[in-house]
Design a protein around this motif. Structure first.
Motif, PDB file in Angstrom:
ATOM      1  N   TRP A   1       0.876  -1.196   0.000  1.00 46.16           N
ATOM      2  CA  TRP A   1       0.000   0.000   0.000  1.00 46.16           C
ATOM      3  C   TRP A   1       0.899   1.227   0.000  1.00 46.16           C
ATOM      4  CZ3 TRP A   1      -5.145   0.695  -0.590  1.00 46.16           C
ATOM      5  CH2 TRP A   1      -5.977  -0.411  -0.482  1.00 46.16           C
ATOM      6  N   ILE A   2       0.583   2.134  -0.971  1.00 45.20           N
ATOM      7  CA  ILE A   2       1.385   3.336  -1.148  1.00 45.20           C
ATOM      8  C   ILE A   2       0.474   4.571  -0.998  1.00 45.20           C
ATOM      9  CG2 ILE A   2       2.926   4.583  -2.725  1.00 45.20           C
ATOM     10  CD1 ILE A   2       3.362   1.860  -4.146  1.00 45.20           C
TER      11      ILE A   2
ATOM     12  N   ALA B   1       2.235   0.234   4.118  1.00 39.27           N
ATOM     13  CA  ALA B   1       1.985  -1.151   4.570  1.00 39.27           C
ATOM     14  C   ALA B   1       2.470  -2.124   3.491  1.00 39.27           C
ATOM     15  CB  ALA B   1       0.523  -1.360   4.880  1.00 39.27           C
ATOM     16  N   VAL B   2       3.171  -3.223   3.919  1.00 36.79           N
ATOM     17  CA  VAL B   2       3.687  -4.221   2.976  1.00 36.79           C
ATOM     18  C   VAL B   2       3.379  -5.616   3.544  1.00 36.79           C
ATOM     19  CG1 VAL B   2       5.718  -5.131   1.802  1.00 36.79           C
ATOM     20  CG2 VAL B   2       5.549  -2.694   2.292  1.00 36.79           C
TER      21      VAL B   2
ATOM     22  N   ASN C   1       4.347  -5.680   7.190  1.00 37.33           N
ATOM     23  CA  ASN C   1       5.335  -4.699   7.653  1.00 37.33           C
ATOM     24  C   ASN C   1       4.776  -3.288   7.432  1.00 37.33           C
ATOM     25  OD1 ASN C   1       7.890  -3.745   8.598  1.00 37.33           O
ATOM     26  ND2 ASN C   1       8.412  -3.303   6.460  1.00 37.33           N
ATOM     27  N   TYR C   2       5.090  -2.369   8.382  1.00 33.49           N
ATOM     28  CA  TYR C   2       4.569  -0.990   8.314  1.00 33.49           C
ATOM     29  C   TYR C   2       5.751  -0.025   8.344  1.00 33.49           C
ATOM     30  CZ  TYR C   2       0.367  -3.501   9.674  1.00 33.49           C
ATOM     31  OH  TYR C   2      -0.666  -4.406   9.732  1.00 33.49           O
TER      32      TYR C   2
ATOM     33  N   GLU D   1      -0.821  -2.133  -4.690  1.00 39.87           N
ATOM     34  CA  GLU D   1       0.023  -2.608  -5.800  1.00 39.87           C
ATOM     35  C   GLU D   1       0.483  -4.054  -5.536  1.00 39.87           C
ATOM     36  OE1 GLU D   1       3.053  -0.087  -8.140  1.00 39.87           O
ATOM     37  OE2 GLU D   1       4.236  -1.205  -6.659  1.00 39.87           O
ATOM     38  N   TYR D   2       0.212  -4.951  -6.534  1.00 40.65           N
ATOM     39  CA  TYR D   2       0.592  -6.355  -6.459  1.00 40.65           C
ATOM     40  C   TYR D   2       1.865  -6.568  -7.282  1.00 40.65           C
ATOM     41  CZ  TYR D   2      -3.622  -8.290  -4.289  1.00 40.65           C
ATOM     42  OH  TYR D   2      -4.621  -8.633  -3.419  1.00 40.65           O
TER      43      TYR D   2
END
Length: 527
Positions: A67-68, A80-81, A89-90, A129-130
């Motif tokens: 998330w961007i 967020a990843v 992960n943040y 984004e994937y």
């Protein structure tokens, strides 16, 4: 050679077009495969849920999702990843500590996030984004719109009337998100401008100013500010009234151009329109001296009586906090009108009415008197009057009313029946009225005294119409005195107290003139 290259150009261009189309088609298809909400709105302090999903990963492998955050002004940042092998992960960002995956741990096919206690500065674009194999990155974008209901207000600006455009009203929509839209509704001839300012918390304050070249006629005109905002169900209306200040506008009333010598109860009125209200009104004259018959009081100038001193120019001076205005009027005193006054007209009308009433009263009196005379004549003659008119005198009677012959048996050429006088009063003899009597001889027609007929005689004689007159004439022709079969005339009289005075006044009172010229007694009964 050149011709050969020209022939090969179309084939090369076609190949390039097919390659570009395949790339665009591939990216367009993959972009539609990441499902997100296009827009999401929230108020400060709330919690928002940004959803993302990859429902059909057929033919590809999902490796990671990120998330961007892309603010309107500034650099993008990862917030967020999630990796299936390493978990969520943040990274460091303004949302750290307020952003989490939901559910936790998330699934790679639906990695939605939740942001709590959102702030106005959190507004912007959020990209899911994937990372895929072999297609590469696929993404979907959600626009987060932060809402803040503005505080709207409007005020007027008091300005002095002039020729240059100035701000006469101001409308403000403060601390709103997104920016409000403002417009004005009025009959005034002006326009408006608008400015906006962004605050530290990303809210926007919009200010609109209405401008015009103010005139006194613009004062108190209606002006409405309409504020449109996303947080409102409808436009908010803020009504105003313009406030334009101006010096007094003065007008003098009361002079009708007919002030003549001796006229009373006239005056002048100084009317002033001003904003603010005038605080001083003063009357003067061009000569500087106020006539003795004039009484000024505030904005009113009373003239007790018009004389030659009023033949001047009066000045009304009005002041307020903006300025002073003077207005003047010149009086021309006229000579008194020679036409009759209203009092004379009224007096003439009253006199005419009285004369008309007197005329009507006189006419009524004459009619009543005539009616009474007729009634008295009928009562006096009674039933014997008709006999007397039929058998007495007539057309054959002599003009002097005396007998035409001698003898005890009749009268030559006349009626054989003489009148018989009967005293109708119980105690009083005939002729007592004047105490004049004259002896009569039995068998002879009494002497008749001729004279001018009275008004009563004339009125009584007119009672018979033409038909009655013809009837009496026929009866007289048929019943002549020389064909009447009867005895000699009989005259019966009660001896009066004084026989010597009988004939005088008694006969004058008793005789009645007839239409044919004869005179017949009122009390005699002819048999």
């Amino acid at each position: 050679m050149a011709r050969h290259d020209a022939r090969n150009v179309p084939a090369r261009m076609i190949g390039l077009l097919f390659f570009a189309a395949s790339i665009l088609l591939r990216h367009g298809t993959s972009g539609q495969r990441v499902k997100v909400e296009p827009e999401l709105a929230s108020y400060p302090g709330q919690t928002v849920n940004l959803r993302c999903a990859f429902p059909d990963p057929t033919g590809i492998q999902l490796t990671m999702v990120t998330w961007i955050y892309e603010p309107k002004d500034g650099e993008r940042m990862n917030i967020a990843v999630f990796h299936p092998s390493y978990g969520p992960n943040y990274p460091e960002s303004q949302m750290k500590g307020r952003v989490t995956f939901k559910p936790s741990p998330p699934e790679l096919s639906s990695p939605s996030i939740e942001i709590s206690d959102v702030r106005m500065t959190d507004e912007g674009r959020y990209v899911c984004e994937y990372a895929t194999y072999p297609d590469g990155n696929e993404q979907g974008i959600t626009q987060l719109v932060m809402l803040a209901k503005p505080v709207n207000s409007a005020t007027t600006v008091a300005e002095v009337a002039g020729t240059k455009p100035v701000v006469v009203a101001r409308c403000e929509s403060r601390d709103g998100r997104p920016a409000a839209k403002i417009r004005w509704v009025t009959t005034a001839k002006g326009n408006w401008t608008e400015t906006s300012k962004t605050g530290a918390d990303n809210t926007v304050t919009v200010t609109s100013e209405y401008r015009l070249a103010p005139t006194p006629t613009d004062n108190a005109k209606d002006l409405t500010c309409l504020v449109n905002h996303r947080t409102q169900l409808k436009d908010e209306s803020l009504p105003l009234k313009l406030t334009i200040r101006y010096p007094p506008m003065v007008e003098i009333e009361g002079y009708d151009n007919n002030w003549y010598l001796g006229r009373t109860n006239v005056g002048l009125l100084c009317k002033a329109n001003a904003n603010p209200v005038a605080h001083t009104v003063q009357w003067t004259t061009m000569t500087g001296q106020m006539p003795d018959t004039v009484l000024p009081k505030e904005n009113e100038l009373k003239v007790l009586k018009v004389d030659n001193s009023v033949n001047t120019t009066f000045v009304c001076e009005v002041k307020n906090s903006i300025g002073t205005t003077r207005e003047q009027i010149t009086i021309h005193v006229r000579e008194p009108s020679k036409t009759d006054s209203n009092a004379g007209v009224v007096a003439g009308a009253v006199i005419g009415s009285l004369l008309a009433l007197l005329l009507v009263a006189a006419l009524v009196t004459v009619l009543v008197a005539r009616s009474r005379r007729q009634q008295q004549g009928y009562r006096a003659n009674g039933g014997s009057d008709m006999k007397t008119r039929i058998f007495g005198g007539g057309k054959k009677a002599s003009k002097n009313g005396t007998s035409g012959g001698t003898g005890s048996g009749g009268v030559a050429g006349g009626n054989n029946n003489g009148p018989v006088y009967i005293d109708r009063s119980p105690n009083q003899g005939l002729g007592e009225k004047n105490n004049h009597h004259q002896p009569f001889t039995m068998g002879a027609r009494p002497e008749v005294v001729t004279g001018t007929p009275t008004a009563q005689d004339i009125l009584l004689s007119n009672e018979l119409d033409e038909a009655e007159r013809r009837k009496f004439d026929e009866m007289e022709d048929e019943e002549r005195y020389d064909h009447f079969a009867g005895g000699g005339p009989i005259l019966q009289l009660r001896p009066p107290p004084n026989p010597d005075d009988m004939i005088g006044d008694y006969m004058d009172d008793d005789m009645e003139s007839q239409r044919d010229g004869s005179v017949i007694s009122r009390t005699a009964v002819y048999v």
